[in-house]
Design a protein around this motif. Structure first.
Motif, PDB file in Angstrom:
ATOM      1  N   HIS A  31     -57.708  16.815  -6.566  1.00  0.00           N
ATOM      2  CA  HIS A  31     -56.495  16.027  -6.839  1.00  0.00           C
ATOM      3  C   HIS A  31     -55.457  16.221  -5.743  1.00  0.00           C
ATOM      4  CE1 HIS A  31     -54.140  19.259  -9.057  1.00  0.00           C
ATOM      5  NE2 HIS A  31     -53.156  18.564  -8.541  1.00  0.00           N
ATOM      6  N   LYS A  36     -54.030  13.198  -3.256  1.00  0.00           N
ATOM      7  CA  LYS A  36     -52.601  12.969  -3.016  1.00  0.00           C
ATOM      8  C   LYS A  36     -52.308  13.015  -1.514  1.00  0.00           C
ATOM      9  CE  LYS A  36     -49.705  12.039  -5.352  1.00  0.00           C
ATOM     10  NZ  LYS A  36     -49.268  10.715  -5.869  1.00  0.00           N
ATOM     11  N   HIS A  45     -53.300   9.712  -0.247  1.00  0.00           N
ATOM     12  CA  HIS A  45     -52.311   8.759  -0.769  1.00  0.00           C
ATOM     13  C   HIS A  45     -51.056   8.745   0.114  1.00  0.00           C
ATOM     14  CE1 HIS A  45     -49.939   6.821  -4.032  1.00  0.00           C
ATOM     15  NE2 HIS A  45     -49.007   7.707  -3.732  1.00  0.00           N
ATOM     16  N   HIS A  72     -53.777   3.190  -1.412  1.00  0.00           N
ATOM     17  CA  HIS A  72     -52.636   3.942  -1.940  1.00  0.00           C
ATOM     18  C   HIS A  72     -52.573   3.811  -3.462  1.00  0.00           C
ATOM     19  CE1 HIS A  72     -48.594   5.693  -1.573  1.00  0.00           C
ATOM     20  NE2 HIS A  72     -48.184   4.778  -2.434  1.00  0.00           N
ATOM     21  N   GLU A  73     -52.702   2.598  -3.974  1.00  0.00           N
ATOM     22  CA  GLU A  73     -52.601   2.378  -5.416  1.00  0.00           C
ATOM     23  C   GLU A  73     -53.889   2.722  -6.162  1.00  0.00           C
ATOM     24  OE1 GLU A  73     -51.023  -1.551  -6.110  1.00  0.00           O
ATOM     25  OE2 GLU A  73     -49.023  -0.912  -5.477  1.00  0.00           O
ATOM     26  N   ASP A 112     -53.837   6.929  -7.216  1.00  0.00           N
ATOM     27  CA  ASP A 112     -53.026   7.581  -8.253  1.00  0.00           C
ATOM     28  C   ASP A 112     -53.719   7.671  -9.611  1.00  0.00           C
ATOM     29  OD1 ASP A 112     -50.846   8.702  -6.988  1.00  0.00           O
ATOM     30  OD2 ASP A 112     -49.642   6.885  -7.122  1.00  0.00           O
ATOM     31  N   VAL A 128     -56.081  10.544  -9.344  1.00  0.00           N
ATOM     32  CA  VAL A 128     -55.363  11.818  -9.382  1.00  0.00           C
ATOM     33  C   VAL A 128     -55.016  12.184 -10.817  1.00  0.00           C
ATOM     34  CG1 VAL A 128     -53.197  12.971  -8.753  1.00  0.00           C
ATOM     35  CG2 VAL A 128     -54.452  11.650  -7.033  1.00  0.00           C
ATOM     36  N   ASP A 129     -54.484  11.237 -11.558  1.00  0.00           N
ATOM     37  CA  ASP A 129     -54.095  11.507 -12.945  1.00  0.00           C
ATOM     38  C   ASP A 129     -55.282  11.940 -13.788  1.00  0.00           C
ATOM     39  OD1 ASP A 129     -51.479  10.826 -12.278  1.00  0.00           O
ATOM     40  OD2 ASP A 129     -51.618   8.803 -13.143  1.00  0.00           O
TER      41      ASP A 129
END
Length: 186
Positions: free
Chosen positions: A37, A41, A44, A56-57, A60, A63-64
């Protein structure tokens, strides 16, 4: 006295020795997920180029979900009587892989490198599943669920790297930097 890695107690139906084996494997999974993760990031924040916003989008939500996976692994580790080591120092000291090697780079270059990162994570996860399957089906189930999500995330990455002929631009890369270069050379 039990060592820090060997639990003093565990869940009913599992031996302390079996739990110790699972705890050790889960600790490596926790390190792997925390590292992944943070790597995602990093990408990202450092992705550039024409595919910037898509990558980029895309990252996330990964990552979550991976942070949630790490939490699930740490909680399972604790339920088995182990201690979840989640500090940066323990991650760096105990990991068996090198740090992510690509800085600010084109989106496709980062995706090429991430493909190799996912390869390593998934190979280690499959080996862990095989080992825990003989000891603890509950942990095996947790890891199989994570495997499905991580393979889907790699598919998202690979969709950017696949040629119209169905080959991966990173097919022969052995390092992240090779994969990054091969993906932009195509």
């Amino acid at each position: 006295m039990a060592s820090e890695g060997t639990p003093r107690y565990t869940v009913p139906g599992l031996t302390v020795q079996g739990a110790g084996t699972v705890v050790e494997l889960l600790q490596q999974r926790l390190h792997s997920l925390n590292d992944l993760h943070l790597t995602l990031k990093h990408v990202h924040w450092n992705v550039v180029g024409p595919h910037f916003i898509a990558v980029h989008e895309m990252l996330d939500p990964q990552v979550d979900r991976i942070r949630d996976m790490a939490d699930d692994v740490a909680e399972r580790l604790a339920a088995l009587g182990g201690i979840a080591h989640g500090t940066p120092g323990s991650l760096v000291e105990e990991r068996t892989w090198e740090d992510y090697s690509v800085g600010r780079a084109d989106a496709i270059a980062h995706l090429g490198a991430l493909d190799l990162v996912y390869n390593g994570v998934l190979q280690d996860l499959r080996a862990a599943i095989k080992t825990v399957g003989d000891i603890d089906p509950a942990t095996e189930d947790l890891l199989i669920e994570q495997l499905r999500d991580l393979e889907k995330f790699q598919w998202f990455v690979r969709a950017h790297l696949e040629t119209a002929g169905g080959t991966l631009t990173t097919a022969h890369a052995t390092t992240e930097t090779e994969a990054a270069q091969q993906s932009i050379d195509q």
